[in-house]
Design a protein around this motif. Structure first.
Motif, PDB file in Angstrom:
ATOM      1  N   ARG A 250       0.800  -1.226   0.000  1.00 39.92           N
ATOM      2  CA  ARG A 250       0.000   0.000   0.000  1.00 39.92           C
ATOM      3  C   ARG A 250       0.838   1.284   0.000  1.00 39.92           C
ATOM      4  O   ARG A 250       0.308   2.368   0.051  1.00 39.92           O
ATOM      5  N   PHE A 251       2.185   1.092  -0.030  1.00 39.71           N
ATOM      6  CA  PHE A 251       3.004   2.307  -0.008  1.00 39.71           C
ATOM      7  C   PHE A 251       3.664   2.533  -1.373  1.00 39.71           C
ATOM      8  O   PHE A 251       3.282   1.931  -2.361  1.00 39.71           O
ATOM      9  N   HIS A 252       4.716   3.399  -1.365  1.00 37.93           N
ATOM     10  CA  HIS A 252       5.360   3.737  -2.631  1.00 37.93           C
ATOM     11  C   HIS A 252       6.192   2.589  -3.185  1.00 37.93           C
ATOM     12  O   HIS A 252       6.649   1.722  -2.454  1.00 37.93           O
ATOM     13  N   LYS A 253       6.419   2.657  -4.478  1.00 37.88           N
ATOM     14  CA  LYS A 253       7.432   1.817  -5.106  1.00 37.88           C
ATOM     15  C   LYS A 253       8.409   2.754  -5.809  1.00 37.88           C
ATOM     16  O   LYS A 253       7.998   3.721  -6.437  1.00 37.88           O
ATOM     17  N   GLY A 254       9.691   2.461  -5.724  1.00 34.89           N
ATOM     18  CA  GLY A 254      10.680   3.319  -6.372  1.00 34.89           C
ATOM     19  C   GLY A 254      11.815   3.621  -5.411  1.00 34.89           C
ATOM     20  O   GLY A 254      11.735   3.340  -4.212  1.00 34.89           O
ATOM     21  N   PHE A 255      12.895   4.175  -5.968  1.00 38.35           N
ATOM     22  CA  PHE A 255      14.072   4.436  -5.143  1.00 38.35           C
ATOM     23  C   PHE A 255      13.862   5.667  -4.279  1.00 38.35           C
ATOM     24  O   PHE A 255      13.109   6.584  -4.646  1.00 38.35           O
TER      25      PHE A 255
END
Lengths: 54, 283, 348, 66, 315
Positions: free
Chosen positions: B190-195
């Motif tokens: 449910r949170f962000h994806k990515g660096f």
């Protein structure tokens, strides 16, 4: 090792096949006898420090 | 009367061990002092570290993960890597060892009070940041700070530390948590994806004289976060970083942790980017 | 200040006398030249030497020293708790050290006795120690002590200074500690001529030193300018990264802390370390900020000639004894490196 | 003082002497009890480090058998 | 020796300008009269600094380990044998190298020169027969044979075994009657005498590891003394640890050592640690009939098994 002054009989090498239980027991006896003759090893045993070194 | 021997650790007992990550390489150790009066002597601030001292193995400097507002114990989250940490991972609750510190400087709370705080953390360098957040959101302290924004990332959800707390903090409305992972196949994520740097770029609070960024993470993350903060207009004396180097003594005597003339163990580990820019990149 | 004069023939007797209340360290002649070490009872410090390979550092910061002992036996009271090892409080004296080596002890003190922390091991040795100097009438060709804020007759860091005046040693007790030692040794009082003779010898000795370094311009450059200077790789090419220079150096203070265990009994020790070693600064992850051999060499010179200078604003971390110059297996010469740094003009 | 009983560290090859020692035990052959056996995967794994370590820690002798 | 220096400069300039090599590793004049410093020339101009004399005590093979570029290197006979070992052990490729061989008449012992000097040495000249030590107000001539490094006195290969070009005409090899006299001497002692002899020999060792780091054979990525898991050797100045270090180093170099003498020349305490390596050389010669680094297609003695290898020590 002998060269640096360790007694020859402190180090043993042998070849024993896994079938040679008798030879194993024999060699073990010989090794133990020879080392007994030498007495306790004092060379190369590390003396660990116990207090401030001096 | 000679001052106390700074090499002598306080004896502590392991009170609890929590495995933090799926790969079991990170464990959090909760220590209790054998002599209760030592706890007072071990008064610390968020950002400091201590030497975990295991007789027969050696010592290892680790950032303090608990917050000064938490009483009765100190916590450290330790990555299993070398001789001492591997041994530590094999120890059990009740074992006795040593704790030496607190050492080094801390995030400059004297300056940070009354300011907005932007925390950027990655991987297992998150420990002193956890301490900081925990300290800031303590009811006695929360009013002393402006907005608190946190970006915290790990490789996968299984690599995130302190999951329960992250969720708890995420539910609060006085902290903006931005949790991210490099990638996951979990459809329910449910949170962000990515660096981390990409997320930081999106969610960072605007730069101002009253906003400070605290950055702590692997070298790669720091390398790519810095341009983002630059772009956003953060001044170098408003970017605070925590470094690590190989250490032995922890009190600025044994020599090895220097970056230029600064000793990471005593003059650091916390530096502003402005300070770091003046030293050789030997970390 | 008390003048001292002692006949060379009385020297051994005086040392025997002083050994009743002091533990001595001093120069001893061995097969391969003079060495500096702790003396056994009845051994006399031999002042007729030109140089000692190792320095007085060994007395205040031994190559290996036990810090704590402990037991790993869970059946014993206090297992896994570190206990300090007892320290012999008998006063010690380092006899016959060179005046510039005494300055090195003061440099070490800057590192080990700071405002924030006092290293108890160094501190107790330091406070317990009387430094009896032996001025150097014939400094070696690699000696450049006079350009490092000290010299072959420098009195500033000694408790007693002695000098060779033919058939006797003359000198001065410079501090209270020194006077105590002089009394314990029963040194005879020197006449008024001593002061003048010392001054004369000093001038002669200092005149013999041709070798020097300058660091006036290093002071003005920034750390990064020097750090990024282009000459390091070339200057350090020959370096094989042994620890010879750091061990021989009277001011190199880096150490390592190690645990050693035999059975259930263990000690925590500290040993000299060297910034030349690969394991000196490598992280557990395998990342090493000074991975290349020449980077480690650069760090050593930068530390001695720049970082220290900036940090303490009190000259360079070098007393000019020349040990590293004469002992380096590949002839890396700190004088040359210092010159190179001082002459460097950052292009801006 | 009791009679001196040496401590002998023996490095035995898994496939040869270790098997022999096992067989000797199963067959109830008598041999001295001064040995502390370390099984190594092959005598080729033997390194001078091993026997020096044994001596340093106080072994009276070392026996390597393939 | 000036002839060697001139020739080395000439060859180096040539191969650098023709692009045969990227760098030339040789020696330059040191800051002390009795020393030469290993040096890497990257251009024709820098090649002008190259020298060769009896003070070139280091083994330059030490500097080529794992290099990726094309290297010109100056080698003496003993060094060239290390180069062979390096090539066999894949530490450098033959194609990368342009070998400038020096037919060597031996190196001057640093300690011997210093003992002869009456003050600062400003230069040491060598014409292959006589050594002239010049200094502040003195000049001394000695026969080169009187101040040779001890390994040079028993040198079996003064001319390089591999080279692309020589810096001078080949020299006659030595005739040695009693090559291992020093080792024999020790072998004659009783076990206890030997033990005490070596204890004394190493008593001043400070574990600076100059011998290891000067040795081209000691190229392990992590030396066993630096390993911490397991920790084979304590790190203090404990005598057992010092002995362990020296013994194990000798074991590691057994069958590979060419007796170049760099270890002893590097030792700041003048410890004669070549007793250990020379014993291993003697054993390899006597038991396996093998000298290290003589041929490119022959692996070191302890690296191969022959059915007739002596094994009387095994029961």
């Amino acid at each position: 090792m002998e060269f640096v002054g360790l007694e020859e009989d402190r180090l043993h090498f042998s070849w024993i096949s896994s079938a040679e239980a008798v030879k194993f027991a024999d060699v073990a006896k010989q090794v133990a006898e020879k080392v007994k003759v030498l007495g306790p090893n004092k060379k190369f045993v590390k003396r660990y420090p116990t207090k401030d070194t001096e | 009367m000679r001052a106390a021997n700074p090499y002598k650790p306080y004896p502590v007992r392991i009170d609890e061990i929590i495995t933090e990550t799926d790969d079991k390489l990170l464990k959090t150790f909760k220590f209790v002092f054998l002599n209760p009066e030592d706890e007072e002597k071990f008064a610390y601030k968020s950002g400091q570290f201590a030497e975990l001292s295991i007789p027969g193995q050696g010592e290892i400097p680790i950032g303090i993960a608990s917050s000064p507002t938490e009483k009765g114990f100190v916590k450290f989250t330790v990555f299993k890597a070398g001789k001492v940490t591997s041994y530590l991972h094999s120890m059990k609750v009740g074992d006795v060892m040593g704790l030496r510190g607190p050492l080094g400087n801390w995030y400059p709370w004297e300056i940070l009070e009354g300011k907005n705080i932007f925390i950027v953390g990655g991987g297992f360098a998150y420990t002193t940041l956890r301490s900081s957040i925990k300290m800031m959101i303590d009811p006695a302290n929360r009013s002393k700070f402006g907005t608190i924004d946190v970006v915290y990332g790990a490789r996968t959800p299984g690599h995130l530390l302190y999951l329960d707390e992250l969720n708890e903090w995420g539910d609060r409305d006085d902290v903006n948590m931005h949790i991210t992972v490099d990638g996951t196949d979990d459809p329910n994520w449910r949170f962000h994806k990515g660096f981390v740097p990409q997320i930081a770029d999106k969610v960072a609070p605007p730069a101002s004289d009253d906003t400070y960024a605290i950055v702590c993470g692997p070298p790669m993350m720091i390398k790519f976060t810095q341009p983002v903060l630059d772009k956003l207009g953060y001044k170098h004396d408003h970017i605070i970083m925590s470094l690590e180097n190989r250490m032995k003594c922890g009190i600025g005597m044994c020599g090895r942790c220097n970056i230029g003339k600064e000793l990471v163990c005593k003059d650091g580990p916390v530096f502003t980017l402005e300070q770091i820019n003046k030293t050789p990149r030997e970390y | 200040m008390k003048m001292i004069s002692i006949k060379k023939s009385d020297w051994a007797g005086a040392m025997e006398k002083v050994q009743k209340s002091y533990r001595l360290a001093g120069p001893v002649k061995e097969k391969k030249g003079h060495t500096f070490r702790e003396l056994k009872d009845g051994e006399t410090p031999d002042l007729e030497y030109s140089e000692t390979r190792m320095s007085v550092k060994e007395v205040v910061l031994p190559q290996s020293e036990v810090m704590f002992s402990y037991s790993l036996d869970e059946n014993k009271e206090g297992h896994h708790i570190l206990e300090e090892v007892p320290f012999d409080e008998t006063p010690r004296a380092a006899v016959g050290i060179r005046p510039y080596d005494a300055k090195a002890v003061e440099i070490l003190k800057k590192n080990f006795m700071t405002e924030d922390y006092k290293d108890p091991y160094f501190e107790r040795r330091y406070e317990n120690l009387t430094l009896v100097g032996m001025a150097e009438n014939n400094p070696s060709p690699v000696n450049f002590s006079t350009s490092c804020g000290t010299g072959p007759f420098d009195e500033s860091c000694l408790d007693i200074i002695l000098a060779d005046a033919g058939d006797s040693y003359i000198g001065k007790a410079l501090t209270e500690k020194g006077e105590k030692f002089a009394a314990a040794a029963g040194f005879a009082e020197g006449d008024s001529g001593v002061e003048a003779k010392l001054a004369e010898l000093k001038e002669q000795a200092e005149g013999k030193i041709k070798s020097k370094v300058s660091f006036d311009k290093i002071e003005k450059m920034t750390i990064l300018d020097l750090y990024e200077a282009p000459f390091w790789e070339e200057a350090a090419f020959a370096c094989i990264n042994c620890g010879t220079c750091t061990y021989a150096c009277p001011t190199c203070w880096c150490f390592d802390i190690q645990d050693e265990v035999k059975g259930k009994d263990g000690v925590r020790m500290r040993n000299w370390d060297t910034c030349m070693s690969e394991v000196y600064s490598v992280h557990t992850t395998g990342h090493d900020p000074r991975h290349e051999a020449w980077q480690r060499t650069r760090n050593r010179f930068m530390h001695k000639l720049k970082y220290y200078l900036d940090k303490y604003e009190d000259g360079i971390m070098c007393v000019g004894c020349g040990r590293c110059v004469s002992q380096c297996p590949v002839n890396i010469d700190i004088r040359k490196v210092c010159q190179q740094m001082n002459d460097y003009e950052p292009s801006k | 003082m009791s009679e001196y009983e040496p401590k002998i560290v023996s490095f035995l090859c898994n496939w040869c002497s270790y098997g022999a020692a096992d067989l000797a035990g199963v067959s109830r052959f008598q041999y001295p009890d001064n040995f502390r056996v370390i099984r190594i995967p092959c005598t080729g794994r033997m390194s001078p480090k091993f026997f020096l370590s044994a001596l340093r820690e106080g072994a009276d002798a070392v026996w390597v058998s393939g | 020796m000036d002839a060697y220096t001139d020739k080395i400069k000439e060859i180096s300039k040539k191969i650098l300008s023709e692009g045969k090599v990227d760098v030339v590793i040789g020696f330059r004049k040191g800051t002390l009269g009795y020393m030469s410093e290993p040096y890497m020339a990257k251009s024709e101009k820098e090649a002008e600094n190259l020298v060769f004399d009896c003070n070139c005590r280091m083994n330059l093979v030490n500097y080529v380990t794992n290099r990726k570029d094309k290297v010109g290197i100056v080698v003496k006979g003993c060094d060239s044998r290390n180069l062979v070992t390096h090539i066999i052990e894949n530490k450098i490729k033959r194609e990368q190298l342009y070998i400038i061989g020096v037919p060597c008449t031996g190196l001057a012992d640093k300690k011997a020169l210093l003992d002869l000097a009456e003050g600062e040495i400003t230069s040491v000249e060598d014409d292959n027969e006589t050594i002239t030590i010049k200094g502040d107000g003195f000049e001394k001539k000695v026969a080169k044979s009187d101040v040779l490094q001890s390994n040079c006195k028993t040198c079996i290969k003064r001319n390089p075994v591999i080279f692309d070009e020589l810096a001078g005409p080949e020299v006659a090899e030595l005739e040695i009657s009693d090559r291992f006299a020093d080792v024999d001497e020790v072998e004659k002692m009783s076990a206890d005498e030997r033990w005490n002899f070596f204890g004394e020999l190493l008593s001043e060792c400070t574990r600076c590891y100059a011998c290891r780091n000067a040795c081209p054979l000691c190229y392990c990525p992590t030396c066993f003394v630096d390993e911490s898991r397991p920790q084979w050797v304590g790190k203090s100045d404990n005598e057992t640890d010092v002995l362990t270090y020296h013994f194990l180093r000798a074991f590691h170099d057994a069958g590979r050592c060419t007796d170049c003498g760099a270890c002893e020349a590097a030792c700041p305490m003048d410890i004669k640690m070549r007793y250990f390596t020379r014993k291993t050389i003697k054993d390899c010669v006597e038991k396996y009939g093998s000298e290290a680094g003589m041929e490119l297609d022959k692996r070191p003695a302890l690296d191969q098994y022959k059915i007739n290898d002596p094994n009387e020590f095994i029961k």
